[in-house]
Design a protein around this motif. Structure first.
Motif, PDB file in Angstrom:
ATOM      1  N   GLU A 338      23.775  58.105  32.216  1.00 41.51           N
ATOM      2  CA  GLU A 338      23.273  56.678  33.244  1.00 41.51           C
ATOM      3  C   GLU A 338      23.906  57.723  34.022  1.00 41.51           C
ATOM      4  N   LYS A 341      21.538  60.775  34.233  1.00 39.91           N
ATOM      5  CA  LYS A 341      19.444  60.282  35.647  1.00 39.91           C
ATOM      6  C   LYS A 341      20.154  60.234  36.529  1.00 39.91           C
ATOM      7  N   LYS A 342      21.642  60.312  37.117  1.00 42.57           N
ATOM      8  CA  LYS A 342      22.108  60.000  38.832  1.00 42.57           C
ATOM      9  C   LYS A 342      21.705  61.153  39.209  1.00 42.57           C
ATOM     10  N   THR A 343      22.076  62.281  38.631  1.00 42.22           N
ATOM     11  CA  THR A 343      22.434  63.021  39.046  1.00 42.22           C
ATOM     12  C   THR A 343      21.211  64.006  38.619  1.00 42.22           C
ATOM     13  N   GLN A 344      20.480  63.725  38.471  1.00 40.71           N
ATOM     14  CA  GLN A 344      19.133  64.606  38.162  1.00 40.71           C
ATOM     15  C   GLN A 344      18.445  63.800  39.583  1.00 40.71           C
ATOM     16  N   THR A 345      18.558  62.113  40.432  1.00 41.00           N
ATOM     17  CA  THR A 345      18.222  61.672  41.348  1.00 41.00           C
ATOM     18  C   THR A 345      18.518  62.482  42.522  1.00 41.00           C
ATOM     19  N   LEU A 346      20.219  62.643  41.736  1.00 41.87           N
ATOM     20  CA  LEU A 346      20.278  63.333  43.026  1.00 41.87           C
ATOM     21  C   LEU A 346      19.566  64.311  44.233  1.00 41.87           C
ATOM     22  N   ARG A 347      19.812  65.398  42.309  1.00 39.38           N
ATOM     23  CA  ARG A 347      19.214  66.558  42.813  1.00 39.38           C
ATOM     24  C   ARG A 347      18.238  67.709  43.503  1.00 39.38           C
ATOM     25  N   GLU A 348      16.889  65.982  43.163  1.00 41.31           N
ATOM     26  CA  GLU A 348      15.654  66.162  43.662  1.00 41.31           C
ATOM     27  C   GLU A 348      15.970  65.373  45.425  1.00 41.31           C
ATOM     28  N   ARG A 349      16.459  64.319  45.186  1.00 43.89           N
ATOM     29  CA  ARG A 349      17.036  63.506  47.272  1.00 43.89           C
ATOM     30  C   ARG A 349      17.475  64.835  47.729  1.00 43.89           C
ATOM     31  N   GLU A 352      15.299  67.480  48.859  1.00 45.95           N
ATOM     32  CA  GLU A 352      14.298  66.931  49.438  1.00 45.95           C
ATOM     33  C   GLU A 352      14.925  66.815  51.158  1.00 45.95           C
ATOM     34  N   ASP A 388      26.232  68.320  39.333  1.00 39.61           N
ATOM     35  CA  ASP A 388      25.003  69.290  38.877  1.00 39.61           C
ATOM     36  C   ASP A 388      25.437  70.045  37.157  1.00 39.61           C
TER      37      ASP A 388
END
Length: 389
Positions: A338, A341-349, A352, A388
């Motif tokens: 879990e 997945k959160k860290t991967q999403t945060l990395r992309e955000r 951006e 990360d």
């Protein structure tokens, strides 16, 4: 006699009749006249024959050519032959006189050697020179060309007479003069046409160039980058382009001014195009002044829109900051999937957000606005590093 225009290039003009044929024809006509006189009848011997004791010749007694008399002559005929011997002498004098009379014809024809260049002049070859696109004549070159051929028209008209008497002959020269003059007349018209085509080409190019500039300047920008590009185009590129077109406008007007000197009538449509092209710089300047106000209003609108986006961006940063701050609460090893997945999403955000920060600051610099400090994003990156990794 007609002094005819040459039939082949680079040849002198010729007379309508050959010199020898002129002499031969005159002698033939002379003989024919004598023969016709010999056929005239003596009317008296026919009507009043009772008054004549002797039989007289039915035909009128007239001179005859001794050499024309057949053999077997009577005494009386021989006597007549002797009486008419003078006619042969006169025949020789006539022939000699005619030969002398035709000699000045060749001398007069030789006077046309001075017009050799005119005889050699080819309208087709000159037309190719006028149409040469690799080495085009300037407007002043064409003016000199026109004046040169107009002067030759006048010169030929004054120097070559319509007709002239040479010896006993009347020489008709009008067709030859007309043929030579028409060459120069055609070349004058060809040069005027070339000049006019050149002017029309400048006109079309000027209008096309200014219309292209207008379309770029009048385009409504949808982004701050587009707005800046239009302003840069107006301030940096347009002045150079306008100066170049002003040079073409001068050339266009020079060509039309020369045509005006020759009183060339232009269609109304062409005149309208000419003056439309002439007004283009002034019209473009007026349009730019008007468009600057439009762009200023558009800048205010785009900046206000960006400020709204920046507000949303700050709210997004607060949300990301909360999520990063809550990552410390995940202490159970079984939650690693879990957390991953959160860290991967945060990395992309975060990535951006960095792109948005860069874009906002760039747009602010384009509008000469102070860049907004997004120190909060830098702190988020710093706090996110341990998770990360």
């Amino acid at each position: 006699l007609d002094l005819s225009a040459i039939r082949k290039p680079k040849e002198m003009p010729i007379f309508s009749q050959d010199h020898k044929k002129i002499v031969d024809f005159a002698l033939w006509l002379y003989d024919k006249a004598i023969e016709e006189m010999q056929q005239i009848m003596q009317i008296e011997t026919k009507i009043m024959h009772v008054f004549f004791k002797t039989v007289l010749k039915a035909n009128l007694r007239v001179p005859f050519r001794p050499q024309k008399r057949p053999p077997g002559l009577t005494r009386v005929e021989k006597k007549e032959l002797e009486d008419n011997a003078w006619l042969d002498e006169y025949d020789e004098k006539l022939k000699a006189g005619l030969i002398i009379a035709v000699k000045p014809l060749e001398a007069y024809r030789a006077l046309y050697v001075q017009y050799k260049e005119e005889f050699n002049l080819s309208v087709d070859e000159e037309r190719k020179k006028l149409e040469d696109q690799e080495n085009p004549m300037t407007a002043q070159d064409l003016k000199r060309y026109i004046n040169k051929h107009k002067e030759m028209e006048k010169l030929l008209h004054s120097e070559i007479p319509k007709r002239v008497q040479v010896s006993v002959f009347m020489i008709e020269c009008k067709d030859l003069r007309k043929a030579l003059i028409e060459k120069h007349t055609k070349l004058v018209e060809e040069a005027k046409l070339t000049l006019r085509d050149r002017a029309k080409g400048f006109t079309a190019g000027i209008c096309e160039a200014f219309d292209a500039m207008k379309n770029k300047i009048k385009k409504i920008p949808s982004t701050i980058e587009d707005l800046t590009n239009i302003r840069t185009y107006i301030s940096s590129e347009v002045p150079t382009l306008v100066e170049k077109q002003k040079g073409d406008i001068e050339k266009m007007m020079e060509a039309y001014d020369i045509l005006d000197e020759y009183m060339e009538r232009l269609p109304r449509e062409e005149l309208n195009s000419k003056w439309s092209a002439f007004r283009k710089p002034k019209e473009l300047g007026e349009m730019i002044d008007e468009q600057k106000g439009v762009l200023l209003k558009k800048e205010e609108s785009l900046f206000a829109s960006m400020q709204g986006s920046q507000t949303d961006f700050k709210e997004e940063l607060l949300k990301i900051e909360d999520i990063v701050g809550n990552l410390k609460n995940y202490v159970d090893i079984n939650q690693y999937e879990e957390v991953a997945k959160k860290t991967q999403t945060l990395r992309e955000r975060i990535k951006e957000c960095k792109e948005k920060e860069k874009k906002f600051n760039h747009r602010e610099s384009l509008l000469n606005k102070p860049p907004t400090d997004y120190g909060q994003l830098k702190q988020i990156e710093k706090d996110f590093v341990p998770y990360d990794n």
